[in-house]
Design a protein around this motif. Structure first.
Motif, PDB file in Angstrom:
ATOM      1  N   GLU A 221      -7.549   4.849  -3.087  1.00 62.27           N
ATOM      2  CA  GLU A 221      -9.007   5.014  -2.820  1.00 62.27           C
ATOM      3  C   GLU A 221      -9.963   4.074  -3.616  1.00 62.27           C
ATOM      4  O   GLU A 221     -11.112   3.624  -3.096  1.00 62.27           O
ATOM      5  CB  GLU A 221      -9.731   6.304  -2.781  1.00 62.27           C
ATOM      6  CG  GLU A 221      -9.441   7.067  -3.878  1.00 62.27           C
ATOM      7  CD  GLU A 221      -8.017   7.947  -3.940  1.00 62.27           C
ATOM      8  OE1 GLU A 221      -8.083   8.843  -4.630  1.00 62.27           O
ATOM      9  OE2 GLU A 221      -7.096   7.640  -3.272  1.00 62.27           O
ATOM     10  N   PHE A 222      -9.356   3.559  -4.903  1.00 62.55           N
ATOM     11  CA  PHE A 222     -10.169   3.027  -5.982  1.00 62.55           C
ATOM     12  C   PHE A 222      -9.619   1.497  -6.024  1.00 62.55           C
ATOM     13  O   PHE A 222      -9.923   1.008  -6.938  1.00 62.55           O
ATOM     14  CB  PHE A 222     -10.230   3.719  -7.292  1.00 62.55           C
ATOM     15  CG  PHE A 222     -10.921   5.043  -7.065  1.00 62.55           C
ATOM     16  CD1 PHE A 222     -12.161   5.206  -6.746  1.00 62.55           C
ATOM     17  CD2 PHE A 222     -10.225   6.275  -7.481  1.00 62.55           C
ATOM     18  CE1 PHE A 222     -12.920   6.242  -6.857  1.00 62.55           C
ATOM     19  CE2 PHE A 222     -10.705   7.415  -7.293  1.00 62.55           C
ATOM     20  CZ  PHE A 222     -11.831   7.638  -7.107  1.00 62.55           C
ATOM     21  N   GLN A 223      -8.670   0.983  -4.854  1.00 65.36           N
ATOM     22  CA  GLN A 223      -8.175  -0.151  -5.146  1.00 65.36           C
ATOM     23  C   GLN A 223      -9.160  -1.388  -4.548  1.00 65.36           C
ATOM     24  O   GLN A 223      -9.066  -1.169  -3.071  1.00 65.36           O
ATOM     25  CB  GLN A 223      -6.963  -0.055  -4.046  1.00 65.36           C
ATOM     26  CG  GLN A 223      -6.128  -1.578  -4.188  1.00 65.36           C
ATOM     27  CD  GLN A 223      -5.898  -2.230  -5.582  1.00 65.36           C
ATOM     28  OE1 GLN A 223      -6.621  -2.906  -6.048  1.00 65.36           O
ATOM     29  NE2 GLN A 223      -4.524  -1.986  -6.123  1.00 65.36           N
ATOM     30  N   LEU A 224      -9.780  -2.199  -5.436  1.00 60.84           N
ATOM     31  CA  LEU A 224     -10.627  -2.950  -4.922  1.00 60.84           C
ATOM     32  C   LEU A 224     -10.240  -4.037  -3.864  1.00 60.84           C
ATOM     33  O   LEU A 224     -11.230  -4.625  -3.326  1.00 60.84           O
ATOM     34  CB  LEU A 224     -11.540  -3.339  -6.081  1.00 60.84           C
ATOM     35  CG  LEU A 224     -12.132  -2.478  -7.053  1.00 60.84           C
ATOM     36  CD1 LEU A 224     -12.667  -2.957  -8.246  1.00 60.84           C
ATOM     37  CD2 LEU A 224     -13.006  -1.258  -6.310  1.00 60.84           C
ATOM     38  N   VAL A 225      -9.023  -4.537  -4.084  1.00 64.43           N
ATOM     39  CA  VAL A 225      -8.588  -5.462  -3.330  1.00 64.43           C
ATOM     40  C   VAL A 225      -8.350  -5.411  -1.739  1.00 64.43           C
ATOM     41  O   VAL A 225      -7.753  -6.236  -1.186  1.00 64.43           O
ATOM     42  CB  VAL A 225      -7.225  -5.885  -3.894  1.00 64.43           C
ATOM     43  CG1 VAL A 225      -7.037  -7.550  -3.528  1.00 64.43           C
ATOM     44  CG2 VAL A 225      -7.298  -6.000  -5.441  1.00 64.43           C
ATOM     45  N   ASP A 226      -8.466  -4.099  -1.339  1.00 61.67           N
ATOM     46  CA  ASP A 226      -8.287  -3.906   0.021  1.00 61.67           C
ATOM     47  C   ASP A 226      -9.051  -4.781   1.071  1.00 61.67           C
ATOM     48  O   ASP A 226      -8.607  -5.188   2.248  1.00 61.67           O
ATOM     49  CB  ASP A 226      -8.578  -2.332   0.241  1.00 61.67           C
ATOM     50  CG  ASP A 226      -7.491  -1.415   0.013  1.00 61.67           C
ATOM     51  OD1 ASP A 226      -6.467  -1.794  -0.241  1.00 61.67           O
ATOM     52  OD2 ASP A 226      -7.504  -0.062   0.132  1.00 61.67           O
ATOM     53  N   CYS A 227     -10.136  -5.285   0.595  1.00 62.52           N
ATOM     54  CA  CYS A 227     -11.023  -6.223   1.491  1.00 62.52           C
ATOM     55  C   CYS A 227     -10.689  -7.558   1.629  1.00 62.52           C
ATOM     56  O   CYS A 227     -11.036  -8.522   2.161  1.00 62.52           O
ATOM     57  CB  CYS A 227     -12.350  -6.189   1.210  1.00 62.52           C
ATOM     58  SG  CYS A 227     -12.933  -6.426  -0.643  1.00 62.52           S
ATOM     59  N   LEU A 228      -9.634  -7.804   0.760  1.00 61.07           N
ATOM     60  CA  LEU A 228      -9.075  -9.186   0.714  1.00 61.07           C
ATOM     61  C   LEU A 228      -7.527  -9.272   1.240  1.00 61.07           C
ATOM     62  O   LEU A 228      -7.109 -10.288   1.563  1.00 61.07           O
ATOM     63  CB  LEU A 228      -8.725  -9.736  -0.897  1.00 61.07           C
ATOM     64  CG  LEU A 228      -9.988 -10.216  -1.657  1.00 61.07           C
ATOM     65  CD1 LEU A 228      -9.605 -10.817  -2.820  1.00 61.07           C
ATOM     66  CD2 LEU A 228     -10.568 -11.323  -0.980  1.00 61.07           C
ATOM     67  N   THR A 229      -7.012  -7.985   1.706  1.00 58.83           N
ATOM     68  CA  THR A 229      -5.832  -7.989   2.316  1.00 58.83           C
ATOM     69  C   THR A 229      -5.739  -7.509   3.920  1.00 58.83           C
ATOM     70  O   THR A 229      -4.634  -7.690   4.584  1.00 58.83           O
ATOM     71  CB  THR A 229      -4.762  -7.224   1.732  1.00 58.83           C
ATOM     72  OG1 THR A 229      -5.353  -6.025   1.518  1.00 58.83           O
ATOM     73  CG2 THR A 229      -4.787  -7.800  -0.046  1.00 58.83           C
ATOM     74  N   LYS A 230      -6.827  -7.012   4.296  1.00 54.82           N
ATOM     75  CA  LYS A 230      -6.813  -6.433   5.550  1.00 54.82           C
ATOM     76  C   LYS A 230      -8.498  -6.195   6.179  1.00 54.82           C
ATOM     77  O   LYS A 230      -9.364  -5.927   5.215  1.00 54.82           O
ATOM     78  CB  LYS A 230      -5.943  -4.960   5.652  1.00 54.82           C
ATOM     79  CG  LYS A 230      -6.653  -4.108   4.658  1.00 54.82           C
ATOM     80  CD  LYS A 230      -5.683  -2.901   5.000  1.00 54.82           C
ATOM     81  CE  LYS A 230      -6.062  -1.657   3.445  1.00 54.82           C
ATOM     82  NZ  LYS A 230      -5.044  -0.749   3.484  1.00 54.82           N
ATOM     83  N   PRO A 231      -8.718  -6.028   7.437  1.00 54.05           N
ATOM     84  CA  PRO A 231      -9.899  -5.761   7.882  1.00 54.05           C
ATOM     85  C   PRO A 231     -10.046  -4.242   7.680  1.00 54.05           C
ATOM     86  O   PRO A 231      -9.188  -3.482   7.966  1.00 54.05           O
ATOM     87  CB  PRO A 231      -9.854  -6.020   9.360  1.00 54.05           C
ATOM     88  CG  PRO A 231      -8.425  -6.116   9.993  1.00 54.05           C
ATOM     89  CD  PRO A 231      -7.735  -6.652   8.508  1.00 54.05           C
ATOM     90  N   LEU A 232     -11.494  -3.802   7.422  1.00 51.94           N
ATOM     91  CA  LEU A 232     -11.920  -2.416   7.111  1.00 51.94           C
ATOM     92  C   LEU A 232     -12.924  -1.940   7.903  1.00 51.94           C
ATOM     93  O   LEU A 232     -13.593  -2.739   8.443  1.00 51.94           O
ATOM     94  CB  LEU A 232     -12.106  -2.502   5.522  1.00 51.94           C
ATOM     95  CG  LEU A 232     -11.081  -2.835   4.611  1.00 51.94           C
ATOM     96  CD1 LEU A 232     -11.710  -2.806   3.045  1.00 51.94           C
ATOM     97  CD2 LEU A 232      -9.996  -1.855   4.572  1.00 51.94           C
ATOM     98  N   HIS A 233     -12.961  -0.609   8.300  1.00 53.91           N
ATOM     99  CA  HIS A 233     -14.204  -0.135   8.700  1.00 53.91           C
ATOM    100  C   HIS A 233     -15.508  -0.194   7.845  1.00 53.91           C
ATOM    101  O   HIS A 233     -15.239  -0.451   6.527  1.00 53.91           O
ATOM    102  CB  HIS A 233     -13.935   1.432   8.826  1.00 53.91           C
ATOM    103  CG  HIS A 233     -12.879   1.753  10.057  1.00 53.91           C
ATOM    104  ND1 HIS A 233     -13.125   1.256  11.404  1.00 53.91           N
ATOM    105  CD2 HIS A 233     -11.657   1.823   9.965  1.00 53.91           C
ATOM    106  CE1 HIS A 233     -11.836   1.504  12.154  1.00 53.91           C
ATOM    107  NE2 HIS A 233     -11.119   2.066  11.184  1.00 53.91           N
ATOM    108  N   HIS A 234     -16.491  -0.227   8.428  1.00 54.11           N
ATOM    109  CA  HIS A 234     -17.866  -0.568   7.687  1.00 54.11           C
ATOM    110  C   HIS A 234     -18.100   0.311   6.271  1.00 54.11           C
ATOM    111  O   HIS A 234     -18.614  -0.130   5.350  1.00 54.11           O
ATOM    112  CB  HIS A 234     -18.911  -0.361   8.688  1.00 54.11           C
ATOM    113  CG  HIS A 234     -19.303   0.810   8.988  1.00 54.11           C
ATOM    114  ND1 HIS A 234     -18.813   1.371   9.959  1.00 54.11           N
ATOM    115  CD2 HIS A 234     -20.324   1.512   8.561  1.00 54.11           C
ATOM    116  CE1 HIS A 234     -19.353   2.734  10.473  1.00 54.11           C
ATOM    117  NE2 HIS A 234     -20.316   2.885   9.318  1.00 54.11           N
TER     118      HIS A 234
END
Length: 252
Positions: A221-234
Motif C-alpha cells: 500500500e506504500f509502494q509508490l511505483v504502482d503508477c509507473l507499472t499499471k493503470p490505477l483507480h482514481h
C-alpha cells in the motif's frame, strides 16, 4: 481537445489495452504525432509516463481503441494543466529509491513492466517505466530484475554526486514490496531455483555485501511505483501522485 471534459486518471483501470483491439485508424500519422509530442511531456509529468509508454507500443498499427486511450490522456492533462513536480528543501541529501514491477502485465506477450523512482532528499529526481524484453517465470524474478535496474541507476547518481564533491552520509536504500527479493539480496538461499537470474542476483547482492546499498521491504500500500507499472483507480492514483510531489504549481 482544448475544451474536452477532464478525466481523473490518464488511463482506465477496468480494461487492459491490446494490440488487436479496435479497427485500424484511417489516419495513422495523427496518432503517431500525438504520442511523439506527449513523450516530451513525460520529462516533467511522470504521472503520464506509464500511459504514454503503453500507447507507444502501438505506433505501427494504431486502432480506434488506442486513439480513445490517447484522448483520455489528453483529457487528463486538460484538467491538470497547471500541475508540476514540487522540488522540496531537505537538510540531508540521502538517496532512496522505490522499485517495482507488474508481472505478466501485457496481454499480448506477457512481458512485465518495471519501474523505479529515485529521491534525493525529499525531492524526486529521476524515474523510469519500461517494458522489459524478457518473460519472467515468477514474481520474485521480475522484482529482482527491477532491483538490478534500480541499483544501476543509483550507482550512476552516486558517481555524479561524487564528481560534484557531494558525499552521501547514509547508504542508499531501495524499497521493494517483495519479501523474497529482499531476502535474496542479502542471502541467496534459493540459489538453485534462481540460476536463470544469476547475473542480477550477484550484481545486487555484491552491492549489499559491500555496504554500498540496502534493500528494504515496504508494504504494497506504500509502494509508490504502482503508477509507473499499471493503470490505477482514481483514489489510489491521486494518493500516489501527491506522495510523489506532483501538485498544482503556485500562481505568480
Amino acid at each position: 481537445m482544448g475544451n474536452a471534459s477532464p478525466c481523473p486518471t490518464p488511463m482506465t483501470a477496468s480494461k487492459s489495452i491490446s494490440a488487436y483491439s479496435g479497427d485500424l485508424l484511417a489516419n495513422l500519422m495523427e496518432y503517431r504525432n500525438a504520442v511523439g509530442a506527449l513523450q516530451y511531456l513525460c520529462n516533467i509529468r511522470l504521472d503520464i509516463n506509464f500511459s504514454i509508454g503503453k500507447l507507444s507500443q502501438f505506433l505501427s498499427q494504431p486502432t480506434t481503441e488506442h486513439w480513445k486511450a490517447m484522448q483520455r490522456v489528453l483529457r487528463y492533462l486538460r484538467g491538470t494543466i497547471h500541475y508540476g513536480i514540487h522540488i522540496k528543501p531537505a537538510y540531508t541529501l540521502d538517496l532512496a529509491a522505490f522499485s517495482n514491477a507488474n508481472w505478466a502485465s501485457c496481454p499480448d506477450d506477457r512481458r512485465f513492466v518495471g519501474g523505479y523512482y529515485v529521491f534525493l532528499g525529499n525531492s524526486l529526481v529521476t524515474w523510469s517505466s519500461k517494458k522489459q524484453a524478457v518473460v519472467s517465470r515468477s514474481s520474485c524474478e521480475l522484482k529482482y530484475r527491477s532491483l538490478a535496474n534500480t541499483a544501476s541507476e543509483l550507482n550512476w547518481i552516486k558517481s555524479l554526486l561524487t564528481e560534484l564533491s557531494l558525499r552521501l552520509k547514509n547508504i542508499p536504500t531501495i524499497w521493494c514490496d517483495n519479501t523474497n527479493a529482499a531476502a535474496l539480496a542479502a542471502n541467496p538461499v534459493h540459489h538453485a531455483r534462481t540460476k536463470h537470474i544469476e547475473i542480477d542476483v550477484h550484481f545486487v547482492r555484491d552491492q549489499v555485501l559491500s555496504k554500498l546499498l540496502k534493500v528494504q521491504y515496504v508494504p504494497t500500500e506504500f509502494q509508490l511505483v504502482d503508477c509507473l507499472t499499471k493503470p490505477l483507480h482514481h483514489s489510489r492514483f491521486w494518493f500516489l501522485r501527491d506522495k510523489l510531489g506532483v501538485t498544482v504549481a503556485p500562481v505568480k
